[in-house]
Every structure is written in structure tokens, then in C-alpha cells.
Design an enzyme around this catalytic site. Structure first.
Site, PDB file in Angstrom:
ATOM      1  N   SER B 116       0.798  -1.217   0.000  1.00  0.00           N
ATOM      2  CA  SER B 116       0.000   0.000   0.000  1.00  0.00           C
ATOM      3  C   SER B 116       0.838   1.278   0.000  1.00  0.00           C
ATOM      4  CB  SER B 116      -0.968   0.017   1.187  1.00  0.00           C
ATOM      5  OG  SER B 116      -0.289   0.210   2.393  1.00  0.00           O
ATOM      6  N   LYS B 153       0.442   4.438   6.618  1.00  0.00           N
ATOM      7  CA  LYS B 153      -0.146   5.323   5.618  1.00  0.00           C
ATOM      8  C   LYS B 153       0.385   6.739   5.810  1.00  0.00           C
ATOM      9  CE  LYS B 153      -3.225   2.352   3.843  1.00  0.00           C
ATOM     10  NZ  LYS B 153      -2.533   1.206   4.457  1.00  0.00           N
TER      11      LYS B 153
END
Lengths: 194, 194
Positions: B116, B153
Site C-alpha cells: 500500500s 499510511k
DNA sequence: TGACGTTGTGTACATTCGTACAGTACATTT
DNA sequence: AAATGTACTGTACGAATGTACACAACGTCA
């Protein structure tokens, strides 16, 4: 087996190592741990050696065993449903050098400029760890010397010719006619965020 | 000053340390470097001690000096021509650990799983260096605790709400309703090639 | 050329190292 | 209560350590 105290002792030894980057002699261990006899150290060391925390160097000196640098990676994570990392994977924060560099004397750090290896996760400003040697395998990321300049590319082969492949589709594959020299092979990479 | 060979010798000592995590005795140094006299080692060590590469532990043992773990870092790099870094040349040196980790006690290493953050150059299998703290700035790469799981993230903001933005367009932006907790901020990253 | 500084050899030596062995203190077991 | 096991003490000792001193080989410099 009452090695309750042994881990407390091990802690002191680890602290000593952290400070001096070497382990003390038996006599000094005795002093450090409050023993009055060197012999107590002998048996203490034997116990820890069995468990892999300590070991002997070729010259019978004390040296850290394979588990000596173990420390928990993410310890205070009780709250999260998160598999506590197995001890085998753990890296001591002190040992990144060790982990990344196997042959210190043949290893050089190079700061990367340019975006040509972006898709390989090597960005402008990153540092790559380069092991100096003249030969590499196809697929290795190499530092090549081309027209008196250093270039960082993946080593590839077309027919019987070696080529240098960037990891960024905006850059062309290099097909040097006269061949080129390999300065070294990239064995690691790191980056710091400011 | 002809310490040309001294650095070659130092290299061998560094390699020995890398393997054993301890330094050899004088006799073994002699053996390692090809000296036939222990005394040659005494003077060799004295030379390197002056320069800060070696030092003595409290028990008169050999130990690494403050510059022992320095590595060569070459400056202008991949696109620009530069001279092969030789030991005598002007070079900046550093220890990777020191460079990447500023607060050891608050720092943990986490191995990254998943793709990700691919476009941020953080790949599956990379290790990130995380400084544990509860607050971060927009734009920081954070380790967040969301639904009892760790997530890596970029921290973003939409209106007055914080969101978690992946660096891979195949993944969605996370907009947790109930907020989330920040475990720490990524301050570095490294990767090893096998 | 000759004096000099540096690097390594060879021998000698007090100190220290790690181990061996016998014994004490103390808790646990049966 | 006797037997067992573990952790440590105390003394002794051969082997190895690091240092000292005298000297050879070599390059550099005036």
C-alpha cells in the site's frame, strides 16, 4: 532451572557491550556482576552459552552469541491485535549496520541522485549500500562506470551483451558499445525522513 | 605519513569484528595481518588509536574506537562523474545507526507487509524505523492503529478530519469515522537485497 | 651520502587469563 | 532427615596476553 538472575546478569553484560562494543574478561565480568570468584563466571557463561546468548571467539575470548542482540521490535503493543514478532526476526536497533553490511571493508555508501531507479524503490536522496566487486549477476542492481560516470541501474542482458536497465519508463535502456565496468553491487538501501 | 597499509589492515580488523562482534587479541591480530611479531601489532594499534579507530576497554582489551564504524559515503553520485573514493580523499563518514535513529529508546523497527505504500518507495519486506509518539503532522508517514491493526499510511486531512492515504492508487483512502490512534511516525526506512 | 623516522622482527618477562578441583551455603526433593 | 542439585567461594596453575628493549630493513629528506 533458576536462571532468574541470569537475565539480570545478561542485562549488565549487554549494557557493558553497548558502552564498549566489546565484552569484558572473566575477571571483569565477576567484578561487574558482584561475584567474588572468577569461577562463578565460568559456570554463568556456560549457562548462557547453551542458550545462545554468549559464545567464544576463535581465541577463546567471550563474544556475543547469536541471540545476544535480540530485543523486541514493537514491544508496547498490547492493545493491538498484532502478532508479537517472533524473536527470530528481531533486530536490535544497534545492529542496522550489521544487518545491512556484511563486508565492511569492501562496502561503500553512495547517495543517489536522479529518478532513474524510482520504480525499484530507490529515490533521489536515498543512500545505497554498495559492495565493491567487478562482477555481478543479471538482475542485480549495480553501480556501473560508464563514460567516467557512475550509473545506478539493473544489470540485464540482450543476446550476448550486457545492458543497463533503469527502473523508470521515462529513461532509456543503456546499451554501451564498448562495454563498461562494474564498480559494485547494491546490497542495501536506506532513507531518512526529515 | 605512510599509513597506506594501515587502512588495509583496519579493513581486515573490521571484517573480523563484523563476523565475531569482538576484536581479536594481539597475537591473533598479528596472525590476521600476516605479522610475525606481536610487537608490530602494538605499534599498529597505537597508530590507529591516535586516529580514533581503535581503543582500549577498561581491561586493556582492544575495542572499537569512535570512528571504527564509520563508513565511506561518496557524495556527488550517480549521474555525475566523481573520483573513486579512496581512503585518503575527502570523505564524509557516518554510522548508519546513528544517522537513522535519534531516540533509541522511543524507536522501534517494523517490517512492512503489503504494497500500500509502494509509490512512496516502501515495499513489502522493507523495514521502517518508527519513532513512537501520539501526534504527527499532515504529510508524515505514520503507523496508525485502526480496528486493532497496524496500518502504514500517509497522514492527510479532509476538512477537519484526519484521513489515511495510501501511496498506491489501487488502495483506497481510509476515512475512519471514530478517529484512530497514532502509534508513531516513520523517520526512516531500509531494505536489504539478497 | 648519511642521518632520520617509520615499519616490522626477535627474544624476554611480569601480568593476567581461563580452567580445574575442592569445598561452602542453601533451597528442593523424597 | 538425608539426599540431591544449584549457585557461588577460594586456591592453584599452565598457557596466553600485552609490553619492553634491542635491532634490521627501507624510504625520505637535507
Amino acid at each position: 532451572m533458576g536462571q532468574d538472575k541470569d537475565f539480570e546478569y545478561l542485562g549488565k553484560i549487554q549494557d557493558y557491550f553497548a558502552e564498549h562494543k566489546t565484552l569484558p574478561t572473566f575477571s571483569h565480568v565477576a567484578q561487574l556482576l558482584g561475584f567474588k570468584s572468577k569461577n562463578a563466571v565460568t559456570s554463568f557463561v556456560a549457562r548462557l552459552k547453551l542458550q545462545g546468548y554468549l559464545d567464544y571467539a576463535p581465541d577463546k575470548r567471550l563474544k556475543p552469541g547469536r541471540r545476544f542482540f535480540e530485543r523486541i521490535i514493537a514491544e508496547s503493543t498490547v492493545q493491538a491485535g498484532f502478532a508479537t514478532p517472533a524473536y527470530g526476526d528481531s533486530l536490535d536497533t544497534m545492529g542496522i549496520d550489521d544487518y545491512l553490511i556484511e563486508k565492511p571493508s569492501q562496502t561503500v555508501l553512495i547517495t543517489v541522485r536522479g529518478e532513474s531507479m524510482k520504480d525499484a524503490g530507490i529515490f533521489n536522496g536515498d543512500t545505497v549500500i554498495v559492495e565493491k566487486r567487478a562482477f555481478a549477476n543479471v538482475g542485480d542492481i549495480v553501480v556501473a562506470i560508464l563514460n567516467n560516470e557512475f550509473t545506478l541501474k539493473t544489470l540485464g542482458k540482450e543476446g550476448d551483451k550486457f545492458v543497463l536497465i533503469p527502473a523508470n519508463k521515462d529513461f532509456p535502456v543503456l546499451r554501451p558499445q564498448d562495454g563498461f565496468e562494474i564498480f559494485g553491487v547494491v546490497v542495501g538501501q536506506f532513507r531518512k525522513y526529515d
